[in-house]
Design a protein around this motif. Sequence first.
Motif, PDB file in Angstrom:
ATOM      1  N   GLY A  83      -0.062   1.860   2.103  1.00  0.00           N
ATOM      2  CA  GLY A  83      -0.978   1.136   1.355  1.00  0.00           C
ATOM      3  C   GLY A  83      -2.362   1.020   2.500  1.00  0.00           C
ATOM      4  O   GLY A  83      -2.087   0.743   3.661  1.00  0.00           O
ATOM      5  N   GLU A  84      -3.389   0.942   1.780  1.00  0.00           N
ATOM      6  CA  GLU A  84      -4.652   0.885   2.790  1.00  0.00           C
ATOM      7  C   GLU A  84      -4.517  -0.551   3.370  1.00  0.00           C
ATOM      8  O   GLU A  84      -4.030  -1.436   2.972  1.00  0.00           O
ATOM      9  CB  GLU A  84      -5.811   0.708   1.897  1.00  0.00           C
ATOM     10  CG  GLU A  84      -7.066   0.750   2.544  1.00  0.00           C
ATOM     11  CD  GLU A  84      -8.243   0.811   1.721  1.00  0.00           C
ATOM     12  OE1 GLU A  84      -9.333   0.793   2.194  1.00  0.00           O
ATOM     13  OE2 GLU A  84      -8.181   0.746   0.219  1.00  0.00           O
ATOM     14  N   HIS A  85      -4.942  -0.566   4.550  1.00  0.00           N
ATOM     15  CA  HIS A  85      -5.004  -1.594   5.585  1.00  0.00           C
ATOM     16  C   HIS A  85      -5.449  -2.873   5.064  1.00  0.00           C
ATOM     17  O   HIS A  85      -6.694  -2.696   4.070  1.00  0.00           O
ATOM     18  CB  HIS A  85      -5.850  -1.436   6.887  1.00  0.00           C
ATOM     19  CG  HIS A  85      -4.849  -0.587   7.869  1.00  0.00           C
ATOM     20  ND1 HIS A  85      -4.176   0.251   7.566  1.00  0.00           N
ATOM     21  CD2 HIS A  85      -5.000  -0.607   9.285  1.00  0.00           C
ATOM     22  CE1 HIS A  85      -3.684   1.023   8.648  1.00  0.00           C
ATOM     23  NE2 HIS A  85      -4.022   0.403   9.639  1.00  0.00           N
ATOM     24  N   CYS A  86      -5.034  -4.056   4.891  1.00  0.00           N
ATOM     25  CA  CYS A  86      -5.664  -5.370   4.508  1.00  0.00           C
ATOM     26  C   CYS A  86      -6.860  -5.569   5.650  1.00  0.00           C
ATOM     27  O   CYS A  86      -6.755  -4.926   6.886  1.00  0.00           O
ATOM     28  CB  CYS A  86      -4.659  -6.386   4.447  1.00  0.00           C
ATOM     29  SG  CYS A  86      -3.910  -7.024   5.924  1.00  0.00           S
ATOM     30  N   SER A 106      -4.511   3.222  -2.237  1.00  0.00           N
ATOM     31  CA  SER A 106      -5.704   2.249  -1.779  1.00  0.00           C
ATOM     32  C   SER A 106      -5.473   0.904  -2.409  1.00  0.00           C
ATOM     33  O   SER A 106      -4.766   0.627  -3.102  1.00  0.00           O
ATOM     34  CB  SER A 106      -7.050   2.775  -2.381  1.00  0.00           C
ATOM     35  OG  SER A 106      -7.108   2.587  -3.834  1.00  0.00           O
ATOM     36  N   SER A 107      -6.427  -0.140  -1.447  1.00  0.00           N
ATOM     37  CA  SER A 107      -6.520  -1.459  -1.853  1.00  0.00           C
ATOM     38  C   SER A 107      -6.850  -1.760  -3.244  1.00  0.00           C
ATOM     39  O   SER A 107      -6.255  -2.506  -4.091  1.00  0.00           O
ATOM     40  CB  SER A 107      -7.386  -2.010  -1.025  1.00  0.00           C
ATOM     41  OG  SER A 107      -6.782  -2.196   0.377  1.00  0.00           O
ATOM     42  N   ASP A 108      -7.819  -0.861  -3.748  1.00  0.00           N
ATOM     43  CA  ASP A 108      -8.414  -0.870  -5.396  1.00  0.00           C
ATOM     44  C   ASP A 108      -7.137  -0.691  -6.086  1.00  0.00           C
ATOM     45  O   ASP A 108      -6.938  -1.335  -7.068  1.00  0.00           O
ATOM     46  CB  ASP A 108      -9.567  -0.242  -5.513  1.00  0.00           C
ATOM     47  CG  ASP A 108     -10.772  -0.608  -4.976  1.00  0.00           C
ATOM     48  OD1 ASP A 108     -10.886  -1.691  -4.679  1.00  0.00           O
ATOM     49  OD2 ASP A 108     -11.758   0.148  -4.946  1.00  0.00           O
ATOM     50  N   PRO A 126      -9.189  -8.456  -0.686  1.00  0.00           N
ATOM     51  CA  PRO A 126      -8.789  -6.900  -0.364  1.00  0.00           C
ATOM     52  C   PRO A 126     -10.218  -6.370  -0.094  1.00  0.00           C
ATOM     53  O   PRO A 126     -11.020  -6.765  -0.872  1.00  0.00           O
ATOM     54  CB  PRO A 126      -7.897  -6.414  -1.382  1.00  0.00           C
ATOM     55  CG  PRO A 126      -7.616  -7.540  -2.229  1.00  0.00           C
ATOM     56  CD  PRO A 126      -8.688  -8.653  -2.011  1.00  0.00           C
TER      57      PRO A 126
END
Length: 160
Positions: A83-86, A106-108, A126
């Motif tokens: 998952g995309e980095h926080c 992605s975060s989205d 996020p």
Amino acid sequence: MVVHSGDLAYLRRCVELATEALEAGDEPFGSVLVAADGTVLGEDHNRVALGDPTRHPEFELARWAAANMASVDRARATVYTSGEHCPMCAAAHGWVGLGPIVYAASSDQLVTWLGELGVQPPPVKPLPIHEVAPTVEVRGPAPELTDQVRALHRRFHRST
């Protein structure tokens, strides 16, 4: 940016690590740190269930890199993640001077999935990586793995 075909094996390993995290009762995130020559230098999965909400694999790998790698080698290394980095992990990545980040989801996407499941938003907003660490090269998401990552999050949040 588009995920390269050579990235997929590392991203698949990240999904395996996310599965290990889920099976250990933790949130399903996994990451791999890869040197410029393709050598896997480290891998980890989420460990927030132990009580420390900062025990994200991306953060752990950034700390390891800072302690064990020369700055020139860090800049050429790639972090692969399910998952995309926080924002916390993106900041650590940027401060340590690691190279590209490649993510499967992605975060989205994650925010959408969690909303569909009725999960409360996280305590930190996020943000896309480029808003936190604007000079880091980012590739993702990987459509080939999206369904797998989504299924892991559905399993986790349906069991809690």
